[in-house]
Write a protein that holds these residues in place. Structure first.
Motif, PDB file in Angstrom:
ATOM      1  N   LYS A   1      55.644  49.928  40.744  1.00 31.53           N
ATOM      2  CA  LYS A   1      55.669  49.057  41.938  1.00 31.53           C
ATOM      3  C   LYS A   1      54.317  49.132  42.656  1.00 31.53           C
ATOM      4  O   LYS A   1      53.791  48.123  43.115  1.00 31.53           O
ATOM      5  N   ILE A   2      53.774  50.341  42.740  1.00 31.75           N
ATOM      6  CA  ILE A   2      52.466  50.512  43.392  1.00 31.75           C
ATOM      7  C   ILE A   2      51.418  49.665  42.656  1.00 31.75           C
ATOM      8  O   ILE A   2      50.623  48.960  43.255  1.00 31.75           O
ATOM      9  N   ARG A   3      51.472  49.708  41.320  1.00 31.61           N
ATOM     10  CA  ARG A   3      50.528  48.903  40.522  1.00 31.61           C
ATOM     11  C   ARG A   3      50.697  47.415  40.824  1.00 31.61           C
ATOM     12  O   ARG A   3      49.717  46.690  41.027  1.00 31.61           O
TER      13      ARG A   3
ATOM     14  N   ARG B   1      49.261  42.304  43.737  1.00 26.35           N
ATOM     15  CA  ARG B   1      49.595  41.300  44.760  1.00 26.35           C
ATOM     16  C   ARG B   1      48.462  41.157  45.781  1.00 26.35           C
ATOM     17  O   ARG B   1      48.149  40.057  46.225  1.00 26.35           O
ATOM     18  N   ALA B   2      47.883  42.309  46.147  1.00 28.21           N
ATOM     19  CA  ALA B   2      46.829  42.282  47.173  1.00 28.21           C
ATOM     20  C   ALA B   2      45.562  41.581  46.681  1.00 28.21           C
ATOM     21  O   ALA B   2      44.704  41.218  47.477  1.00 28.21           O
ATOM     22  N   LYS B   3      45.467  41.380  45.361  1.00 36.01           N
ATOM     23  CA  LYS B   3      44.254  40.756  44.807  1.00 36.01           C
ATOM     24  C   LYS B   3      44.416  39.255  44.557  1.00 36.01           C
ATOM     25  O   LYS B   3      43.473  38.602  44.116  1.00 36.01           O
ATOM     26  N   VAL B   4      45.644  38.739  44.731  1.00 36.52           N
ATOM     27  CA  VAL B   4      45.837  37.317  44.429  1.00 36.52           C
ATOM     28  C   VAL B   4      45.962  36.504  45.714  1.00 36.52           C
ATOM     29  O   VAL B   4      46.144  37.050  46.793  1.00 36.52           O
TER      30      VAL B   4
ATOM     31  N   VAL C   1      50.771  49.684  49.104  1.00 33.05           N
ATOM     32  CA  VAL C   1      49.335  49.922  49.269  1.00 33.05           C
ATOM     33  C   VAL C   1      48.890  49.117  50.482  1.00 33.05           C
ATOM     34  O   VAL C   1      49.638  48.267  50.962  1.00 33.05           O
ATOM     35  N   THR C   2      47.668  49.383  50.966  1.00 32.19           N
ATOM     36  CA  THR C   2      47.199  48.517  52.049  1.00 32.19           C
ATOM     37  C   THR C   2      46.408  47.370  51.428  1.00 32.19           C
ATOM     38  O   THR C   2      45.649  47.567  50.481  1.00 32.19           O
TER      39      THR C   2
END
Ligand SMILES: NC(=O)c1ccc[n+]([C@@H]2O[C@H](COP(=O)([O-])OP(=O)(O)OC[C@H]3O[C@@H](n4cnc5c(N)ncnc54)[C@H](OP(=O)(O)O)[C@@H]3O)[C@@H](O)[C@H]2O)c1
Length: 217
Positions: A35-37, A42-45, A67-68
């Protein structure tokens, strides 16, 4: 040559036998580390896309949690605009950008109900969302990378039109079987193995008891 649509990554967790869900019940397939991965990804899209059945089963937030990082725009494909006002996506749409992609089938009642929320409604398609048009619209909004987070019907819609650039699939240590299970790709399927170009394996990652495979189309 630059594509006239955003780059699309299909992301999912499946059992060893290729199932992503059991009927209409919410199941947790992947580990915390996976999930962390996914949340890092998600934070990069720029956007995350899901289909209406996934919304109905999982009632997801589709934000970045473990993650932040910035939340991508959440995009729901909902032909009739029947998403419940009480769903987490609607309830959080004043804080996280949200798009409901719908069609001509949406009733006036649902349209005016949804218009009261601070979200964007994109009408494209007659009976199901025209995903080619939708991607063009998202690109015009400046979105370069989209995460396709299923389910199987939506995955098929994109794959059959050649709209997937990359697949990142977590193989989890479970077997579900059963004709009532949802597979990674639903729909009518390809005619044979050669209807789509052979995928290219780019990377394998072992996360505990799981394997993450990265393929390019
Ligand atoms: N393990 C995983 O990684 C993972 C990830 C995601 C989902 N899931 C699971 O997958 C299951 C749902 O999968 P599903 O195959 O039943 O449904 P789905 O792909 O989530 O949603 C399909 C629905 O989206 C709407 N839609 C609108 N336009 C569309 C278009 N152009 N193409 C495709 N769909 C469009 C349609 O409903 P309307 O006609 O009502 O608009 C369609 O029936 C859930 O149980 C969920 O938990 C698992």
């Amino acid at each position: 040559m630059e594509k006239s649509r955003p780059y699309v990554i299909l992301s999912a967790a499946m059992t060893l036998d290729g199932k992503i869900a059991k009927g209409r019940t919410k199941i947790k397939l992947s580990s915390k580390n996976d999930k962390i991965r996914v949340h890092k990804l998600r934070a990069k899209v720029d956007g995350i896309l899901i289909g209406k059945n996934t919304l109905d089963t999982d009632n997801p937030m589709l934000n970045v949690r473990y993650v932040t990082g910035k939340n991508p725009v959440r995009i729901l494909l909902d032909s009739r605009g029947t998403i419940k006002s009480s769903s987490k996506i609607i309830q959080s749409c004043s804080k996280i950008s949200t798009i409901i992609a719908t069609t001509q089938l949406i009733s006036k009642k649902n349209l005016s109900r949804l218009e009261k929320f601070p979200l964007e409604i994109i009408k494209c398609g007659k009976s199901s969302v025209d995903v080619v048009k939708l991607l063009k619209i998202l690109q015009k909004k400046g979105m370069k990378k989209i995460l396709l987070e299923g389910g199987g019907t939506l995955n098929w819609s994109f794959l059959k039109r050649g709209l997937v650039d990359e697949l990142i699939i977590t193989i989890t240590p479970y077997i579900l079987g059963g004709s009532d299970s949802v597979t990674l790709v639903e729909g009518s399927g390809f005619k044979n193995l050669f209807s789509m170009n052979k995928l290219k394996l780019k990377k394998i990652q072992k996360i505990g008891n799981e394997l993450v495979v990265y393929y390019r189309t």
